[in-house]
Design an enzyme around this catalytic site. Structure first.
Site, PDB file in Angstrom:
ATOM      1  N   LYS A  74       0.844  -1.200   0.000  1.00 31.32           N
ATOM      2  CA  LYS A  74       0.000   0.000   0.000  1.00 31.32           C
ATOM      3  C   LYS A  74       0.877   1.248   0.000  1.00 31.32           C
ATOM      4  O   LYS A  74       1.870   1.307   0.741  1.00 31.32           O
ATOM      5  CB  LYS A  74      -0.902  -0.020   1.240  1.00 31.32           C
ATOM      6  CG  LYS A  74      -1.970   1.070   1.272  1.00 31.32           C
ATOM      7  CD  LYS A  74      -2.872   0.911   2.500  1.00 31.32           C
ATOM      8  CE  LYS A  74      -4.003   1.938   2.531  1.00 31.32           C
ATOM      9  NZ  LYS A  74      -4.876   1.797   3.704  1.00 31.32           N
ATOM     10  N   SER A 149      -9.824   1.783   2.630  1.00 30.30           N
ATOM     11  CA  SER A 149      -8.953   2.555   1.763  1.00 30.30           C
ATOM     12  C   SER A 149      -7.906   1.713   1.035  1.00 30.30           C
ATOM     13  O   SER A 149      -7.353   2.157   0.037  1.00 30.30           O
ATOM     14  CB  SER A 149      -8.249   3.634   2.582  1.00 30.30           C
ATOM     15  OG  SER A 149      -7.389   3.042   3.542  1.00 30.30           O
ATOM     16  N   SER A 173     -10.029  -0.603   6.894  1.00 31.47           N
ATOM     17  CA  SER A 173      -9.458  -0.462   5.549  1.00 31.47           C
ATOM     18  C   SER A 173      -8.720  -1.672   5.000  1.00 31.47           C
ATOM     19  O   SER A 173      -8.336  -1.655   3.836  1.00 31.47           O
ATOM     20  CB  SER A 173      -8.517   0.739   5.497  1.00 31.47           C
ATOM     21  OG  SER A 173      -9.261   1.904   5.299  1.00 31.47           O
TER      22      SER A 173
HETATM   23  N1  GLN Z   1     -13.117   4.095   5.820  1.00 30.60           N
HETATM   24  C1  GLN Z   1     -12.626   4.559   7.081  1.00 30.60           C
HETATM   25  C2  GLN Z   1     -12.244   6.003   6.959  1.00 30.60           C
HETATM   26  O1  GLN Z   1     -12.554   6.565   5.988  1.00 30.60           O
HETATM   27  C3  GLN Z   1     -11.471   3.715   7.516  1.00 30.60           C
HETATM   28  C4  GLN Z   1     -10.211   4.065   6.847  1.00 30.60           C
HETATM   29  C5  GLN Z   1      -9.050   3.214   7.263  1.00 30.60           C
HETATM   30  O2  GLN Z   1      -9.201   2.201   7.933  1.00 30.60           O
HETATM   31  N2  GLN Z   1      -7.876   3.664   6.866  1.00 30.60           N
HETATM   32  O3  GLN Z   1     -11.673   6.600   7.810  1.00 30.60           O
END
Ligand code: GLN
Length: 490
Positions: A74, A149, A173
């Site tokens: 990532k 994400s 995420s």
């Molecule tokens: N979707 C969640 C957010 O927007 C989690 C993001 C994550 O785990 N990095 O914050």
């Protein structure tokens, strides 16, 4: 083919590391125009790394555990000499002068870097739609998001563009994109894996973890990245057990908690619910006992998360000031520009809308006069969520929930409504709040042929138990053997 099998074949000389890497580079070249999982492909480095492994084998050297295994990372994990952008204009040209602990452990274990994967800007989102590089697409159906994400990391594994990948999970995420893309995604216990070199989003929640096509491979990757790191003071000193050895321990007699609130959750698709309940019954058929448990505070997870995560993000993202590194706005006459003006314009131009929204919310929640009402209150609710888990784990060994209330949604479906997007993480956020390990693995498909994920959660540092239950379910259910035709899934 799993990593263990690959290791044996490499040892016996039936296949070379170069062949495996070239196979994945060819796959990347073929499908990337449709999937866009990668922000950058490091083909030359990958071939050189693979050749080095083959040379070591030819010289009779003992090969490390991940020798020649091609992985994707990532793009919020720092890789020395390889651009690390967080899919943000702010870091579009940033080349880190150091390596994250997790990636350096992978390279020491012989893994090959194929490239960096796409994400929602600064890991804030659930669809990869906020990436400056454009969204990644779901390999099962390219009209759908891959989740987020870590959408690029999940899509790359699902599309056969790598053997495994790393993502980060602050509020789901890793697990939500794993569910959307029909792969395995594991969020370890907070502190099990070092955060050194992970670009910080919400430091009390962020955790790095693996994606893989199967549970055993996820265990292989966790084995290498887990463990103490003097460079991360929140990293736990607990010894790392043998995760692979844990997989086949019998599961009969284990108690599996069905979290009532998660099955009554707002917006839960009935098809997802039925599929996840079927997974629970599969575990029952393996000798586990199903026990209904109640965690009433789970439903407060989202509200709590959207105070704590933006608060920490607003502090972490203050470092992007246009001075030290990252994007700086250009001015026609820089001589007459104040520092405040330069910083303000750099941040206005460098960050996208969702990141700005988080910074504004977080700054507000932390400001004098509000910090008690918002941030402190949220921390108190966080404690209540943790107590729900404590109580549940007094009665059961592992909790079972859907990973996401729905299967993958279409592009733009929630783009205009941040609250609808935030609800995608309803069921994954509680484990982050309590710092617990959790895994998502495929349990079925909806009527449109999109994968459904089941989430398992265990107590602190109980990754062995988590992997063990997941592995037994995977072996018994053989979900991927029932998979429908998919556009880009090999
Ligand atoms: N979707 C969640 C957010 O927007 C989690 C993001 C994550 O785990 N990095 O914050």
């Amino acid at each position: 083919m799993g990593i263990a099998e690959w290791r044996e074949q490499l040892k016996r000389g039936e296949v070379s590391a170069r062949e495996l890497t070239d196979h994945h580079l060819n796959r990347i070249a073929a499908v990337e125009p449709s999937i866009n999982a990668y922000t950058e492909v490091t083909a030359d480095r990958a071939r050189a790394d693979a050749d080095r492994i083959d040379a070591a084998r030819a010289a009779g050297e003992v090969l490390p555990p991940l020798a020649g295994v091609p992985l994707a990372i990532k793009d919020n994990l720092c890789t020395r000499g390889v651009r690390t952008t967080c899919s943000s204009r702010m870091l579009e040209t940033f080349v880190p002068p150091y390596e994250s602990t997790v990636t350096s452990r992978l390279w020491e274990s012989g893994a090959v870097l194929l490239g960096k994967t796409n994400l929602d800007e600064f890991a804030m989102g659930s669809s990869t739609e906020t990436s400056v590089f454009g969204p990644s697409r779901n390999p099962w159906n390219t009209d759908k998001v891959p989740g987020g994400s870590s959408g690029g990391s999940a899509a790359a594994v699902a599309a056969g563009e790598c053997v495994g990948s790393l993502g980060s999970d602050t509020g789901g995420s890793i697990r939500q994109p794993a569910a959307f893309c029909g792969v395995v995604g594991l969020k370890p216990t907070y502190g099990r894996v070092s955060r050194y070199g992970l670009v910080a989003f919400a430091s009390s929640l962020d955790q790095v973890g693996p994606f893989a096509t199967n549970v055993a491979d996820a265990a292989e990757l966790l084995q290498v990245i887990a463990g103490e790191d003097p460079r991360d003071s929140t990293c736990l000193k607990a010894p790392v057990p043998d995760y692979r050895a844990a997989l086949q321990q019998p599961v009969a007699g284990l108690k599996v908690g069905i979290v009532r609130e998660c099955f009554e959750a707002e917006g839960l698709d009935p098809v997802v619910k039925a599929s996840v309940m079927a997974a629970a019954h599969q575990l029952e058929a393996l000798g586990c006992e199903l026990v209904e448990v109640s965690c009433p505070r789970f439903n407060d997870g989202i509200a709590t998360y959207y105070v704590i995560a933006p608060s920490e993000a607003s502090a972490n993202l203050a470092r992007y000031d246009g001075v030290k590194y990252g994007y700086r706005a250009s001015f026609a006459d820089s001589g007459s520009v104040s520092l405040a003006e330069m910083t303000s314009r750099s941040r206005a131009e460098g960050f996208g809308d969702e990141v700005k929204r988080r910074i504004l919310i977080g700054t507000y929640a932390l400001s004098a006069g509000y910090v008690d009402a918002y941030y402190k209150k949220a921390q108190q609710v966080r404690t209540l969520i943790r107590r729900d888990f404590d109580r549940a784990f007094g009665a059961v060994d592992v909790l079972l929930t859907p990973t996401s209330p729905t299967t993958a949604f279409g592009f733009g479906a929630h783009s205009e409504d941040p609250l609808a997007m935030y609800l995608a993480d309803l069921l994954t956020i509680p484990a982050n709040m309590a710092g617990l390990p959790a895994i998502s693995l495929p349990c079925g498909f909806d009527g449109a042929g999109l994968p459904i994920g089941v989430q398992l959660i265990t107590g602190v540092l109980q990754e062995e138990r988590l992997l063990q239950v997941a592995w037994h379910y995977e072996q018994a259910a053989r979900v991927m053997e029932q998979r429908p035709e998919a556009a880009f899934v090999p």
